[in-house]
Design a protein around this motif. Structure first.
Motif, PDB file in Angstrom:
ATOM      1  N   LEU A   1      -1.442   3.444  -0.244  1.00 49.24           N
ATOM      2  CA  LEU A   1      -1.610   2.502   0.856  1.00 49.24           C
ATOM      3  C   LEU A   1      -0.603   2.783   1.963  1.00 49.24           C
ATOM      4  CD1 LEU A   1      -2.010  -0.867  -1.096  1.00 49.24           C
ATOM      5  CD2 LEU A   1      -3.830   0.561  -0.167  1.00 49.24           C
ATOM      6  N   THR A   2      -1.020   2.617   3.184  1.00 52.85           N
ATOM      7  CA  THR A   2      -0.087   2.676   4.297  1.00 52.85           C
ATOM      8  C   THR A   2       0.729   1.385   4.297  1.00 52.85           C
ATOM      9  OG1 THR A   2      -1.586   1.613   5.872  1.00 52.85           O
ATOM     10  CG2 THR A   2      -1.739   4.019   5.645  1.00 52.85           C
ATOM     11  N   ASP A   3       1.799   1.355   5.072  1.00 53.63           N
ATOM     12  CA  ASP A   3       2.612   0.138   5.157  1.00 53.63           C
ATOM     13  C   ASP A   3       1.779  -1.036   5.649  1.00 53.63           C
ATOM     14  OD1 ASP A   3       4.769   1.563   4.301  1.00 53.63           O
ATOM     15  OD2 ASP A   3       5.708   1.765   6.281  1.00 53.63           O
ATOM     16  N   GLU A   4       0.892  -0.783   6.621  1.00 56.97           N
ATOM     17  CA  GLU A   4       0.058  -1.844   7.167  1.00 56.97           C
ATOM     18  C   GLU A   4      -0.925  -2.369   6.130  1.00 56.97           C
ATOM     19  OE1 GLU A   4       0.628   1.031   8.570  1.00 56.97           O
ATOM     20  OE2 GLU A   4       1.851   0.472  10.315  1.00 56.97           O
ATOM     21  N   GLU A   5      -1.533  -1.449   5.355  1.00 58.01           N
ATOM     22  CA  GLU A   5      -2.483  -1.856   4.321  1.00 58.01           C
ATOM     23  C   GLU A   5      -1.780  -2.641   3.214  1.00 58.01           C
ATOM     24  OE1 GLU A   5      -5.789   1.756   4.453  1.00 58.01           O
ATOM     25  OE2 GLU A   5      -3.958   1.990   3.285  1.00 58.01           O
ATOM     26  N   ARG A   6      -0.590  -2.190   2.845  1.00 57.35           N
ATOM     27  CA  ARG A   6       0.171  -2.874   1.802  1.00 57.35           C
ATOM     28  C   ARG A   6       0.527  -4.298   2.232  1.00 57.35           C
ATOM     29  NH1 ARG A   6       3.942   0.344   1.683  1.00 57.35           N
ATOM     30  NH2 ARG A   6       3.217   1.738   0.031  1.00 57.35           N
ATOM     31  N   GLN A   7       0.992  -4.441   3.497  1.00 50.25           N
ATOM     32  CA  GLN A   7       1.370  -5.762   3.988  1.00 50.25           C
ATOM     33  C   GLN A   7       0.157  -6.683   4.087  1.00 50.25           C
ATOM     34  OE1 GLN A   7       4.627  -6.827   4.578  1.00 50.25           O
ATOM     35  NE2 GLN A   7       3.506  -8.760   4.523  1.00 50.25           N
ATOM     36  N   ALA A   8      -0.979  -6.127   4.529  1.00 49.13           N
ATOM     37  CA  ALA A   8      -2.195  -6.935   4.633  1.00 49.13           C
ATOM     38  C   ALA A   8      -2.639  -7.427   3.257  1.00 49.13           C
ATOM     39  CB  ALA A   8      -3.311  -6.108   5.280  1.00 49.13           C
TER      40      ALA A   8
END
Length: 257
Positions: free
Chosen positions: A28-35
């Motif tokens: 996961l990208t950082d954005e995907e992980r945070q979402a």
């Protein structure tokens, strides 16, 4: 009470377990992980009736300024009354709000809310309140503990930390001239100034980001919220002489007004 707490823990564990499995299936990208994490938190709040927005740091500030501040507690089925707690409330204008068996917000939000109120107490009264405060106030056990202990860094070696802090001043030199080269290698610039603030009873000096455009300066002893970007020394390989260590910068300032 234990059954309710166990059900909460099981449900959260299942949700986090699902997230971990999905994360292992593909990176996961950082954005995907945070979402994904935001989704888990929102679902948990919906299921258990938590409303963290009601107990935001901005609300804590408003309650403090109005003289109606309360420290949040979860006392169980039969809330306890401590001898002398009414004297604490009268002397410091801070009372207690005991949720009883089921909390109205998450443990994390309760801790952040209480930390903000306690730091307001320290800014106004010093640390005399510690002798008479209830010892079961959530997050009181972390008071005086450094914010830089056990930072959880992302894969890129940085961590974003959002903190409710008491603003003190601007103007202290951000770094020693001899360290400027190391700092520039980390953040591509050298900040001309840093902020002094109080968090969990400890005072810090952290440089402002070179791109900071916060504009209006906070008032002395004002409760604000800051966003800090910390850099993992094992990834960026900078000297322990760089202050603060681990090195970090303030990326955003929220005046909570």
């Amino acid at each position: 009470m234990k059954r309710i707490q166990n059900n909460v823990l099981v449900a959260i564990a299942l949700l986090l377990g699902t997230f971990q499995v999905e994360a292992q299936e593909h990176s996961l990208t950082d954005e995907e992980r945070q979402a994904k994490l935001d989704s888990i938190i929102a679902e948990t709040e919906r299921h258990f009736g938590w409303n963290d927005d009601t107990y935001s740091v901005k609300t804590a500030k408003e309650m403090w300024l109005s003289g109606d501040a309360k420290l949040l507690l979860q006392g169980g089925i039969a809330p306890l009354a401590y001898v002398g707690q009414e004297k604490f409330a009268k002397k410091y204008s801070v009372d207690y709000d005991d949720f009883g068996c089921i909390a109205n917000c998450s443990d994390a939000q309760m801790a952040k809310y209480n930390t903000a109120i306690i730091d307001c107490l320290t800014a106004k009264f010093g640390k005399g309140w510690q002798d008479s405060i209830r010892k079961d106030v959530p997050r009181l056990d972390k008071y005086g503990v450094s914010v830089f202990n056990n930072i959880q860094y992302e894969g890129n070696g940085t961590a974003t930390i959002v903190l409710p802090v008491i603003y003190k001043a601007l103007g202290r030199s951000a770094s020693d001239p001899e360290e400027s080269g190391f700092v520039r290698d980390i953040i591509d610039c050298v900040s001309p100034t840093s902020m002094e603030f109080l968090y969990r009873g400890v005072e810090y000096y952290v440089p402002l980001s070179c791109n900071d455009g916060s504009g209006e300066t906070p008032l002395e002893n004002e409760l604000i919220e800051i966003t800090i970007r910390a850099f993992n020394p094992k990834v960026f390989r900078y000297s322990k002489n760089i202050k603060p260590y681990p090195f970090c910068v303030i990326e955003a300032i929220n005046l909570l007004r």
